[in-house]
Structure formats: C-alpha cells, structure tokens
Design a protein around this motif. Sequence first.
Motif, short mmCIF file in Angstrom:
data_model
loop_
_atom_site.label_atom_id
_atom_site.label_comp_id
_atom_site.label_asym_id
_atom_site.label_seq_id
_atom_site.Cartn_x
_atom_site.Cartn_y
_atom_site.Cartn_z
N PRO A 270 12.50 5.40 16.36
CA PRO A 270 13.06 5.04 15.05
C PRO A 270 12.04 5.21 13.94
CG PRO A 270 12.57 3.06 16.31
CD PRO A 270 12.38 4.22 17.25
N ALA A 271 12.51 5.69 12.80
CA ALA A 271 11.63 5.87 11.65
C ALA A 271 11.30 4.52 11.02
CB ALA A 271 12.31 6.77 10.62
N LEU A 272 10.04 4.29 10.76
CA LEU A 272 9.63 3.02 10.15
C LEU A 272 10.29 2.84 8.78
CD1 LEU A 272 5.81 2.84 11.01
CD2 LEU A 272 7.69 1.58 12.07
N ALA A 273 10.46 3.92 8.05
CA ALA A 273 11.08 3.83 6.73
C ALA A 273 12.48 3.22 6.83
CB ALA A 273 11.14 5.20 6.08
N ASP A 274 13.22 3.61 7.87
CA ASP A 274 14.56 3.06 8.05
C ASP A 274 14.51 1.59 8.45
OD1 ASP A 274 15.59 5.56 7.46
OD2 ASP A 274 15.76 6.15 9.58
N LEU A 275 13.60 1.23 9.30
CA LEU A 275 13.49 -0.16 9.76
C LEU A 275 13.08 -1.09 8.63
CD1 LEU A 275 11.74 0.48 13.20
CD2 LEU A 275 14.14 -0.10 12.82
N LEU A 276 12.23 -0.60 7.75
CA LEU A 276 11.78 -1.42 6.63
C LEU A 276 12.92 -1.72 5.65
CD1 LEU A 276 8.36 0.29 5.88
CD2 LEU A 276 8.71 -1.93 6.96
N SER A 277 13.97 -0.95 5.72
CA SER A 277 15.10 -1.12 4.80
C SER A 277 16.23 -1.94 5.39
CB SER A 277 15.64 0.25 4.38
OG SER A 277 14.63 1.03 3.76
N LEU A 317 4.74 2.94 1.26
CA LEU A 317 4.28 1.88 0.36
C LEU A 317 5.42 1.33 -0.51
CD1 LEU A 317 1.88 0.22 -0.61
CD2 LEU A 317 1.41 2.03 -2.29
N GLU A 318 6.29 2.19 -0.99
CA GLU A 318 7.37 1.75 -1.88
C GLU A 318 8.26 0.71 -1.20
OE1 GLU A 318 11.19 3.62 -4.33
OE2 GLU A 318 9.68 4.94 -3.45
N ARG A 319 8.59 0.96 0.05
CA ARG A 319 9.43 0.01 0.78
C ARG A 319 8.68 -1.29 1.05
NH1 ARG A 319 11.59 4.92 2.30
NH2 ARG A 319 13.87 4.99 2.56
N LEU A 320 7.39 -1.21 1.32
CA LEU A 320 6.59 -2.41 1.55
C LEU A 320 6.52 -3.27 0.30
CD1 LEU A 320 3.67 -0.87 3.63
CD2 LEU A 320 5.40 -2.46 4.48
N VAL A 321 6.40 -2.65 -0.85
CA VAL A 321 6.34 -3.40 -2.11
C VAL A 321 7.61 -4.22 -2.30
CG1 VAL A 321 6.26 -3.19 -4.61
CG2 VAL A 321 4.73 -1.82 -3.20
N ILE A 322 8.75 -3.65 -1.95
CA ILE A 322 10.02 -4.39 -2.05
C ILE A 322 10.00 -5.61 -1.14
CG2 ILE A 322 12.49 -4.26 -1.61
CD1 ILE A 322 12.34 -1.28 -2.39
N LEU A 323 9.43 -5.45 0.05
CA LEU A 323 9.42 -6.53 1.04
C LEU A 323 8.43 -7.65 0.69
CD1 LEU A 323 9.65 -4.48 4.36
CD2 LEU A 323 11.45 -5.86 3.30
N ILE A 324 7.54 -7.40 -0.23
CA ILE A 324 6.60 -8.46 -0.65
C ILE A 324 7.37 -9.63 -1.27
CG2 ILE A 324 4.75 -9.00 -2.28
CD1 ILE A 324 3.61 -6.23 -1.74
N ASP A 325 8.58 -9.38 -1.72
CA ASP A 325 9.43 -10.44 -2.29
C ASP A 325 10.57 -10.82 -1.34
OD1 ASP A 325 8.04 -10.66 -4.74
OD2 ASP A 325 9.02 -8.83 -5.46
N ASP A 326 10.44 -10.48 -0.06
CA ASP A 326 11.50 -10.79 0.91
C ASP A 326 11.68 -12.30 1.07
OD1 ASP A 326 13.11 -9.24 3.17
OD2 ASP A 326 12.38 -11.11 4.07
N PRO A 327 12.89 -12.77 1.34
CA PRO A 327 13.11 -14.21 1.54
C PRO A 327 12.34 -14.80 2.71
CG PRO A 327 15.19 -13.10 1.12
CD PRO A 327 14.16 -12.02 1.32
#
Length: 358
Positions: A270-277, A317-327
Amino acid sequence: METLESAIKAEAVRLGFAACGMARADAAPKTAARLAAWLAEGCHGDMLWMEGRAEQRGTPKGLWPEVRSVIMLGMSYAPAADPLRLEGEGDIGRISAYAQGQDYHDIVKKLLKQLARWLVERAGGELKVFVDTAPVMEKPLAEAAGIGWQGKHSNLVSQSEGSWLFLGAIYTTLDLVPDTSGRDRCGSCSACQQACPTDAFPAPYRVDARRCISYLTIEHKGPIPVEFRAALGNRIYGCDDCLAVCPWNKFARAASANLAFAPRAELVAPALADLLSLDDAAFRQIFAGSPIKRIGRDRMVRNAALAAGNSGDPALLERLVILIDDPDPAVRDAALWAAARLAPERFSYDVDAVVISG
C-alpha cells in the motif's frame, strides 16, 4: 486398523490443516511458571489481558477443569514471495504476511468447528475450540503435541511448514493417545535474534514485547517510543523479520497455504500517501475482513506517519502537515516527528514539548 487419533489427523488434512497432533492436558507443565516470570518482568507491555487471565492461560485445566486431551492444529500461510523484499521501499508500507489475506480467526475457527462436529459424531465427548482470542498458550501446547517446537524467536517452527503456521486448539474430554513432543532443532542458529531491528530478544527463546515491532504497531496504544521509530522503517503492521530468516522456511510449501490467506492486491504494497489520507470510513472499507481492522484508523495512520518520516520522500510532507492537526494525539505526535525528519528546516520535534518552528 484405523485409530481415532489417525482418523482425526486424516480429517484435519481433508479440511486443509497442514499439521495436527495430540497432547495430554497437563503436557506442558512449565508453561504457567514461565508465563508468570515473563509477566513479572513486564515484558507484556500494554497487553494487560494476558495478566488478567494468567491462571487460566497457564494450563488448559485452568480454563476448563474437565479437559483431558488437547488437539493442536496448524494451518499454513506460507507466503509465495519473500516477506523482506519490500524493505527500503520508502513510499510504500510493509504489512506482515499473515495479515495480507482474510482474517485467520474466522477461517481457522470455522474449520476447527467442522472438525469438532465430526469428532463428536465419531467419538462423543465434550469439547471447546480456540483460535488466538482465548487464554490458551498455543505454542507450548503445539510443541507438546509434536507439530513443531518453539524456536529462539519464541514462535512455533515446523520441520515441514517453517515459521508460517496459524495455530488452533480443540480441548476435549476424550482420552486421546498423545504424540511425541516436538524436539528443539534450532541448534546454534541465531538468525532470528540477529535479524530483529529493535533487539527485542533479551535472550534466545524470550521476547520483550515492549521492544517488538509487531507489538508496537499492533497492540501498543498511544505514541510509539521515539527510540524505536527509525527502526520501524516502512513497517506499518507487524514485522516478519525474525520469522522470514529462519532456515527451516526452505521446507515451507507456499502451495499448501490456505487460499483464503492469499494476499489481497491492495494490502501487498500500500502507498503511504494513501494511508496518510485515511478517515474512519475509508479505513473500514479497505480493511474489512482483515485482521488489521481491529487496530482502527488512528493506529494505522500513526504507523504510516512514522513510516513516512523514515521514507526520505518529501512528497509525503503535505499530507503529514495536515495530520499535525489530527484529532488523535498519537497521530499528531507521529506526524510532527515525521515532518521534522523530512523538513528539519521547517519543523522541529521535542519529545517532551512538541513544538512547530519556522
């Protein structure tokens, strides 16, 4: 003349089991003491359910006083491809071979119940079937039943199936003739000990779950300790390293593995980019029917974020930045750690006080 024991084994083979053996209910007398010592050292980590029912787990009679014999069965999930082949593929996540197909709990238990019904019709008696979720020490019982031995990685090793067996147990009130106990054939080999990325083996035949990648990515809740994060590499669910390097695997027959355990295409790499989303709904959809579903979306995304931090791929990095505000706080923590690895000029990570700079 066919014996009941040989008939049981023949029926087990017909149902798709690769191994079957019998043991007396008291055939592994050292199990309880070894379990108690392991728990006393805290090696079980967050798995409090292991200490909560330790008395039942230590001996079959502790769980069911009427049991007289134990039938141990193994079902092969030997992978056709090398489980280590994706090491270093930074943009994908590695999932343990056992979890790439259908949930083994469902498959093995269904077949155990079929064998149990057959046995009751053939010989009577009372019985109970177990697959992993009950307080049953399957590995020492499997060794006692002669279908293998507990190797230096603490998992069962079979001469014919290597390290790739799912185990199931049938407790019965019947008096069955026991098989000869399995004999340790590890010899001087230490391949599994040397392969462990996190030094989870304080000694041969002993594993400290708190350092084990399988435990950290599956059982452990909350942030994964910083000292182990780089060693995770791109492993996002489990770890096959100590199993995969076992020399006995050269005898394992991938063709004999139950087809239900054949890898699903979307779980092979699985692509990490997909899992991060992933959100909850997408997680449930992708991992429906998989043992992975029990860890939930948050732990999977936490693991994927750490793998992204180890990838060296700035495109994540872009997807990780979004997750910095994850619940979820563990996801936020993992995302910031990973972002700081990929872009240290923009982000910094302090294990005691998580901050963003730049």
